[in-house]
Write a protein that holds these residues in place. Structure first.
Motif, PDB file in Angstrom:
ATOM      1  N   UNK A 169       0.832  -1.209   0.000  1.00 37.20           N
ATOM      2  CA  UNK A 169       0.000   0.000   0.000  1.00 37.20           C
ATOM      3  C   UNK A 169       0.866   1.259   0.000  1.00 37.20           C
ATOM      4  N   UNK A 170       1.873   1.300   0.869  1.00 40.54           N
ATOM      5  CA  UNK A 170       2.739   2.481   0.954  1.00 40.54           C
ATOM      6  C   UNK A 170       3.493   2.685  -0.364  1.00 40.54           C
ATOM      7  N   UNK A 171       4.036   1.610  -0.933  1.00 40.65           N
ATOM      8  CA  UNK A 171       4.753   1.728  -2.202  1.00 40.65           C
ATOM      9  C   UNK A 171       3.814   2.171  -3.325  1.00 40.65           C
ATOM     10  N   UNK A 172       2.584   1.683  -3.312  1.00 37.74           N
ATOM     11  CA  UNK A 172       1.614   2.102  -4.333  1.00 37.74           C
ATOM     12  C   UNK A 172       1.267   3.574  -4.226  1.00 37.74           C
ATOM     13  N   UNK A 173       1.050   4.049  -3.011  1.00 39.98           N
ATOM     14  CA  UNK A 173       0.730   5.468  -2.816  1.00 39.98           C
ATOM     15  C   UNK A 173       1.903   6.364  -3.186  1.00 39.98           C
ATOM     16  N   UNK A 174       3.089   6.023  -2.699  1.00 38.93           N
ATOM     17  CA  UNK A 174       4.270   6.842  -3.018  1.00 38.93           C
ATOM     18  C   UNK A 174       4.599   6.792  -4.512  1.00 38.93           C
ATOM     19  N   UNK A 175       4.468   5.622  -5.109  1.00 43.41           N
ATOM     20  CA  UNK A 175       4.748   5.491  -6.540  1.00 43.41           C
ATOM     21  C   UNK A 175       3.777   6.290  -7.386  1.00 43.41           C
ATOM     22  N   UNK A 176       2.503   6.280  -7.014  1.00 44.18           N
ATOM     23  CA  UNK A 176       1.512   7.064  -7.765  1.00 44.18           C
ATOM     24  C   UNK A 176       1.779   8.559  -7.621  1.00 44.18           C
ATOM     25  N   UNK A 194       4.690  10.092  -6.775  1.00 42.49           N
ATOM     26  CA  UNK A 194       5.933  10.456  -7.443  1.00 42.49           C
ATOM     27  C   UNK A 194       5.784  10.378  -8.962  1.00 42.49           C
ATOM     28  N   UNK A 195       5.068   9.378  -9.450  1.00 42.12           N
ATOM     29  CA  UNK A 195       4.819   9.272 -10.894  1.00 42.12           C
ATOM     30  C   UNK A 195       4.048  10.459 -11.425  1.00 42.12           C
ATOM     31  N   UNK A 196       3.081  10.948 -10.656  1.00 48.43           N
ATOM     32  CA  UNK A 196       2.327  12.136 -11.063  1.00 48.43           C
ATOM     33  C   UNK A 196       3.203  13.373 -11.132  1.00 48.43           C
ATOM     34  N   UNK A 197       4.080  13.526 -10.153  1.00 46.02           N
ATOM     35  CA  UNK A 197       5.003  14.666 -10.165  1.00 46.02           C
ATOM     36  C   UNK A 197       5.931  14.596 -11.377  1.00 46.02           C
ATOM     37  N   UNK A 198       6.507  13.419 -11.619  1.00 48.65           N
ATOM     38  CA  UNK A 198       7.410  13.267 -12.766  1.00 48.65           C
ATOM     39  C   UNK A 198       6.681  13.481 -14.089  1.00 48.65           C
ATOM     40  N   UNK A 199       5.461  12.996 -14.196  1.00 46.85           N
ATOM     41  CA  UNK A 199       4.689  13.187 -15.427  1.00 46.85           C
ATOM     42  C   UNK A 199       4.352  14.657 -15.640  1.00 46.85           C
ATOM     43  N   UNK A 200       3.993  15.362 -14.589  1.00 49.51           N
ATOM     44  CA  UNK A 200       3.731  16.800 -14.709  1.00 49.51           C
ATOM     45  C   UNK A 200       4.978  17.545 -15.168  1.00 49.51           C
ATOM     46  N   UNK A 201       6.141  17.179 -14.606  1.00 50.76           N
ATOM     47  CA  UNK A 201       7.390  17.837 -14.996  1.00 50.76           C
ATOM     48  C   UNK A 201       7.729  17.540 -16.452  1.00 50.76           C
ATOM     49  N   UNK A 202       7.567  16.281 -16.865  1.00 48.23           N
ATOM     50  CA  UNK A 202       7.867  15.917 -18.255  1.00 48.23           C
ATOM     51  C   UNK A 202       6.895  16.579 -19.217  1.00 48.23           C
ATOM     52  N   UNK A 203       5.632  16.683 -18.822  1.00 48.91           N
ATOM     53  CA  UNK A 203       4.633  17.308 -19.683  1.00 48.91           C
ATOM     54  C   UNK A 203       4.938  18.789 -19.869  1.00 48.91           C
ATOM     55  N   UNK A 204       5.329  19.470 -18.805  1.00 45.75           N
ATOM     56  CA  UNK A 204       5.607  20.896 -18.932  1.00 45.75           C
ATOM     57  C   UNK A 204       6.851  21.140 -19.777  1.00 45.75           C
ATOM     58  N   UNK A 205       7.770  20.192 -19.783  1.00 46.30           N
ATOM     59  CA  UNK A 205       9.007  20.377 -20.539  1.00 46.30           C
ATOM     60  C   UNK A 205       8.866  19.928 -21.995  1.00 46.30           C
ATOM     61  N   UNK A 206       8.179  18.818 -22.254  1.00 44.74           N
ATOM     62  CA  UNK A 206       8.169  18.210 -23.584  1.00 44.74           C
ATOM     63  C   UNK A 206       6.829  18.290 -24.315  1.00 44.74           C
ATOM     64  N   UNK A 207       5.814  18.859 -23.705  1.00 41.41           N
ATOM     65  CA  UNK A 207       4.493  18.879 -24.321  1.00 41.41           C
ATOM     66  C   UNK A 207       4.466  19.780 -25.553  1.00 41.41           C
ATOM     67  N   UNK A 208       3.671  19.372 -26.529  1.00 42.90           N
ATOM     68  CA  UNK A 208       3.470  20.187 -27.725  1.00 42.90           C
ATOM     69  C   UNK A 208       2.309  21.138 -27.465  1.00 42.90           C
ATOM     70  N   UNK A 209       2.118  22.155 -28.317  1.00 41.77           N
ATOM     71  CA  UNK A 209       0.967  23.053 -28.122  1.00 41.77           C
ATOM     72  C   UNK A 209      -0.370  22.304 -28.131  1.00 41.77           C
ATOM     73  N   UNK A 210      -0.473  21.250 -28.930  1.00 46.16           N
ATOM     74  CA  UNK A 210      -1.719  20.471 -28.960  1.00 46.16           C
ATOM     75  C   UNK A 210      -1.926  19.776 -27.623  1.00 46.16           C
ATOM     76  N   UNK A 211      -0.854  19.197 -27.055  1.00 47.17           N
ATOM     77  CA  UNK A 211      -0.954  18.551 -25.750  1.00 47.17           C
ATOM     78  C   UNK A 211      -1.401  19.555 -24.697  1.00 47.17           C
TER      79      UNK A 211
END
Length: 129
Positions: free
Chosen positions: A98-105, A107-124
């Motif tokens: 449970x703890x690994x699932x919560x932390x992984x979700x 942290x994954x959301x934070x990393x995805x937000x960072x990657x989206x802000x850096x690599x997203x296209x105008x359409x994205x």
């Protein structure tokens, strides 16, 4: 007629008295026709000869098997290795999951937000609320 085959413009109908231009009717025809149907065996042959699909299928098989293997053998290994009761081993293994699932979700959301802000296209960015 197959998709991409040249189409003749439709004949004038008494109701409208006009016909559509040839280019409009050809694009409308191409948009409405579907490829010929295939059999189940043809589909399986096509999928099994696609390396990307086969690799993804094998990887997902192992990915799906891992939680079941860990759920079955994890507490038993903890019981044998650490000489603890099976009830405590199950509870501890469940808590770690449970703890690994919560932390992984999280942290994954934070990393995805960072990657989206850096690599997203105008359409994205336009699609992101």
């Amino acid at each position: 007629r197959r998709v991409g085959a040249s189409a003749q413009p439709p004949a004038a109908t008494p109701a409208s008295g006009t016909s559509a231009p040839a280019s409009a009717s050809a694009s409308a025809l191409a948009a409405t026709q579907r490829p010929p149907p295939t059999t189940f065996l043809e589909d399986i042959k096509t999928l099994s000869s696609t390396p990307t699909f086969v690799s993804a299928l094998i990887a997902y098989t192992f990915y799906s098997m891992t939680p079941g293997v860990l759920a079955w053998w994890g507490p038993r290994a903890g019981k044998v290795i650490y000489d603890i009761s099976m009830g405590f081993a199950n509870t501890a293994f469940g808590a770690v999951t449970v703890i690994a699932g919560l932390l992984g979700s999280w942290l994954g959301g934070i990393l995805l937000d960072a990657a989206t802000s850096k690599y997203a296209t105008p359409v994205d960015r336009a699609l992101d609320p």
